[in-house]
Design a protein around this motif. Structure first.
Motif, PDB file in Angstrom:
ATOM      1  N   VAL A  90      74.361  25.157  42.233  1.00  0.00           N
ATOM      2  CA  VAL A  90      74.393  26.350  43.097  1.00  0.00           C
ATOM      3  C   VAL A  90      73.688  26.061  44.413  1.00  0.00           C
ATOM      4  N   THR A  91      72.486  25.519  44.333  1.00  0.00           N
ATOM      5  CA  THR A  91      71.720  25.259  45.555  1.00  0.00           C
ATOM      6  C   THR A  91      72.389  24.202  46.424  1.00  0.00           C
ATOM      7  N   GLY A  92      73.120  23.279  45.783  1.00  0.00           N
ATOM      8  CA  GLY A  92      73.822  22.251  46.555  1.00  0.00           C
ATOM      9  C   GLY A  92      74.857  22.830  47.485  1.00  0.00           C
ATOM     10  N   GLU A  93      75.456  23.945  47.097  1.00  0.00           N
ATOM     11  CA  GLU A  93      76.453  24.608  47.945  1.00  0.00           C
ATOM     12  C   GLU A  93      75.794  25.410  49.053  1.00  0.00           C
ATOM     13  N   LEU A  94      74.493  25.642  48.928  1.00  0.00           N
ATOM     14  CA  LEU A  94      73.776  26.491  49.886  1.00  0.00           C
ATOM     15  C   LEU A  94      72.758  25.701  50.699  1.00  0.00           C
ATOM     16  N   GLY A  95      72.985  24.431  50.878  1.00  0.00           N
ATOM     17  CA  GLY A  95      72.090  23.630  51.696  1.00  0.00           C
ATOM     18  C   GLY A  95      70.714  23.462  51.085  1.00  0.00           C
ATOM     19  N   ARG A  96      70.669  23.322  49.743  1.00  0.00           N
ATOM     20  CA  ARG A  96      69.409  23.123  49.023  1.00  0.00           C
ATOM     21  C   ARG A  96      68.451  24.300  49.156  1.00  0.00           C
ATOM     22  N   GLU A  97      68.991  25.473  49.284  1.00  0.00           N
ATOM     23  CA  GLU A  97      68.178  26.691  49.284  1.00  0.00           C
ATOM     24  C   GLU A  97      67.495  26.841  47.924  1.00  0.00           C
ATOM     25  N   ARG A  98      66.228  27.178  47.914  1.00  0.00           N
ATOM     26  CA  ARG A  98      65.496  27.337  46.661  1.00  0.00           C
ATOM     27  C   ARG A  98      65.892  28.657  46.009  1.00  0.00           C
ATOM     28  N   VAL A  99      66.232  28.594  44.717  1.00  0.00           N
ATOM     29  CA  VAL A  99      66.624  29.794  43.987  1.00  0.00           C
ATOM     30  C   VAL A  99      65.693  29.961  42.791  1.00  0.00           C
ATOM     31  N   ASP A 100      64.882  31.034  42.803  1.00  0.00           N
ATOM     32  CA  ASP A 100      63.986  31.357  41.693  1.00  0.00           C
ATOM     33  C   ASP A 100      64.693  32.319  40.747  1.00  0.00           C
ATOM     34  N   VAL A 101      64.748  31.973  39.482  1.00  0.00           N
ATOM     35  CA  VAL A 101      65.350  32.849  38.480  1.00  0.00           C
ATOM     36  C   VAL A 101      64.217  33.512  37.700  1.00  0.00           C
ATOM     37  N   ILE A 102      64.193  34.836  37.705  1.00  0.00           N
ATOM     38  CA  ILE A 102      63.130  35.556  37.012  1.00  0.00           C
ATOM     39  C   ILE A 102      63.728  36.549  36.022  1.00  0.00           C
ATOM     40  N   LEU A 103      62.903  36.958  35.078  1.00  0.00           N
ATOM     41  CA  LEU A 103      63.374  37.858  34.027  1.00  0.00           C
ATOM     42  C   LEU A 103      63.302  39.310  34.477  1.00  0.00           C
ATOM     43  N   TRP A 104      64.422  40.000  34.380  1.00  0.00           N
ATOM     44  CA  TRP A 104      64.442  41.435  34.669  1.00  0.00           C
ATOM     45  C   TRP A 104      63.819  42.182  33.509  1.00  0.00           C
ATOM     46  N   ASP A 105      63.103  43.264  33.786  1.00  0.00           N
ATOM     47  CA  ASP A 105      62.475  44.063  32.739  1.00  0.00           C
ATOM     48  C   ASP A 105      62.684  45.533  33.040  1.00  0.00           C
ATOM     49  N   ALA A 106      63.011  46.299  32.014  1.00  0.00           N
ATOM     50  CA  ALA A 106      63.214  47.737  32.200  1.00  0.00           C
ATOM     51  C   ALA A 106      61.923  48.433  32.581  1.00  0.00           C
ATOM     52  N   ASN A 107      60.793  47.831  32.220  1.00  0.00           N
ATOM     53  CA  ASN A 107      59.494  48.360  32.613  1.00  0.00           C
ATOM     54  C   ASN A 107      59.226  47.978  34.066  1.00  0.00           C
ATOM     55  N   THR A 108      59.099  48.963  34.907  1.00  0.00           N
ATOM     56  CA  THR A 108      58.956  48.711  36.350  1.00  0.00           C
ATOM     57  C   THR A 108      57.787  47.795  36.661  1.00  0.00           C
ATOM     58  N   ARG A 109      56.650  48.044  36.029  1.00  0.00           N
ATOM     59  CA  ARG A 109      55.475  47.221  36.312  1.00  0.00           C
ATOM     60  C   ARG A 109      55.710  45.762  35.939  1.00  0.00           C
ATOM     61  N   GLU A 110      56.349  45.538  34.791  1.00  0.00           N
ATOM     62  CA  GLU A 110      56.604  44.155  34.365  1.00  0.00           C
ATOM     63  C   GLU A 110      57.632  43.476  35.268  1.00  0.00           C
ATOM     64  N   PHE A 111      58.594  44.259  35.727  1.00  0.00           N
ATOM     65  CA  PHE A 111      59.602  43.696  36.636  1.00  0.00           C
ATOM     66  C   PHE A 111      58.945  43.268  37.945  1.00  0.00           C
TER      67      PHE A 111
END
Length: 397
Positions: free
Chosen positions: A265-286
């Protein structure tokens, strides 16, 4: 009229095929153009009609006159008496057609017809391009880089049309080369007096969404859902994901073995850094997850005002803010909350203090002893050091 030296029908058919224009629309445009040119340049006061047989190529130019009892305009009317001498079946109110001699076709009239037809062809081509790409608005297409201008715009060839990639829709720092093929997000197609304008983008977050779906099967089949994306093109993006299958790790699925999926994915975007994080239904945890890699303390979030105060110790402050405020800015956009980072003194056992305080709160009691002191220290001498809103946009130099 006899068969013309030039078969206009064959010529128009070839043009229609070469330019992807409807043949009958082009023939109709030719008839109207020639009628207008003949009226304007040869017989300006008469009503002229032109008919081109698409099969034989036979061309007729006709003067049309109405049958009346008393003639008031000889250019447009003919008396019933005169009409009956030519055709015994005519009646009042009918129209009679009189062929024009071929010799009356002046070079000026034909040239004027050509100019009018060329204009109509351009309008038809523009409509074809608009109709084709208007229906594809919101899609990701592969386009070829064609050229640039002195304003920093790049133009890409889509096939039937050309799209513009303005500076704000480019990936900062990306080198574009004519002839190269790139993926673009078709952002907008609109009509203008000069023809359709097709706006393309490589900076839009929806291009990242598309690439993730292409490279990650679990996202494509819906097992892993992309909940939100925040992007600063060419630099860094945050993607919040959630798994609908407890046996599938959403972050691991997106990253892939040794990072092969996210690297594609990043290779197609010029090595843009992509952080993958976990979504949480709890607003504070998100919000807590969105601010990673920083480890933050107490989070107070107001769902109505969409504002959140986040306590951060000094050793985590720079990570929470990020270079140029990027981390907190992306977190705000990802969560939809205005985030106010508040620096506080370090607590030796922060996690334990918070856990004990929360347990005490849930049990209905008051935080006591060392845990209470540690918990209260989160608010002692705290001050706001950084604030980011979902609408904040980094301004490029």
């Amino acid at each position: 009229m006899s068969q013309p030296e030039i078969n206009f029908a064959d010529a128009l058919r070839e043009v229609a095929q070469a330019r992807n224009i409807n043949e009958m629309q082009l023939i109709e445009a030719f008839e109207q153009s020639l009628a207008q040119a003949y009226t304007r340049n040869v017989e300006p006061d008469k009503r002229i009609e032109v008919h081109l047989d698409p099969q034989s190529g036979e061309l007729e130019v006709l003067v049309v006159r109405e049958v009346v009892e008393k003639v008031e305009d000889e250019n447009l009317q003919i008396s019933l008496a005169d009409a009956l001498e030519l055709d015994s079946g005519v009646e009042l109110g009918m129209e009679m057609e009189f062929p024009v001699d071929r010799e009356k076709f002046s070079r000026i009239a034909l040239q004027a017809a050509k100019q009018t037809l060329t204009q109509k062809m351009r309008e038809t081509e523009r409509n074809v391009v608009f109709n084709e790409y208007k229906d594809r608005e919101g899609q990701v297409l592969t386009a070829q880089i064609v050229r640039s201008d002195n304003k920093g715009n790049w133009f890409v060839e889509l096939g039937a049309g050309e799209a513009i990639l303005p500076p704000r829709e480019q990936i900062p720092g990306e080198k574009l080369t004519p002839g190269n093929r790139v993926k673009i997000y078709l952002k907008e197609v609109r009509k203008t007096p000069k023809g359709p304008t097709i706006l393309a983008s490589r900076a839009d977050e929806r291009l990242l969404d598309y690439l993730l779906r292409q490279e990650i099967p679990e996202v494509a089949n819906g097992i892993v859902e992309i909940k939100a994306i925040a992007r600063e093109a060419g630099q860094r993006s945050k993607v919040a994901v959630f798994s609908h299958n407890s046996n599938v790790d959403p972050i691991g699925a997106c990253i892939g073995h040794r990072g092969n999926r996210i690297q594609a994915v990043t290779g197609e975007l010029g090595r843009e850094r992509v952080d993958v994080i976990l979504w949480d239904a709890n607003t504070r945890e998100f919000i807590r997850n969105a601010l990673s890699p920083a480890k933050v303390g107490l989070i107070e979030a107001d769902s109505e005002s969409r504002e959140a105060g986040v306590t951060v110790t000094p050793d985590q402050l720079s990570l929470a803010i990020g270079k140029g405020g990027q981390n907190v800015r992306l977190a705000a956009k990802l969560t939809g909350f205005k985030i106010d980072l508040r620096e506080t003194a370090a607590v030796s056992d922060l996690d334990a203090a918070m856990q004990q305080a929360m347990q005490d709160e849930q049990s209905g009691g008051e935080p006591q002893g060392a845990a209470k002191s540690a918990f209260d220290a989160l608010f002692a001498d705290s001050k706001s050091v950084a604030t980011a809103s979902p609408d904040d946009v980094q301004q490029e130099e």
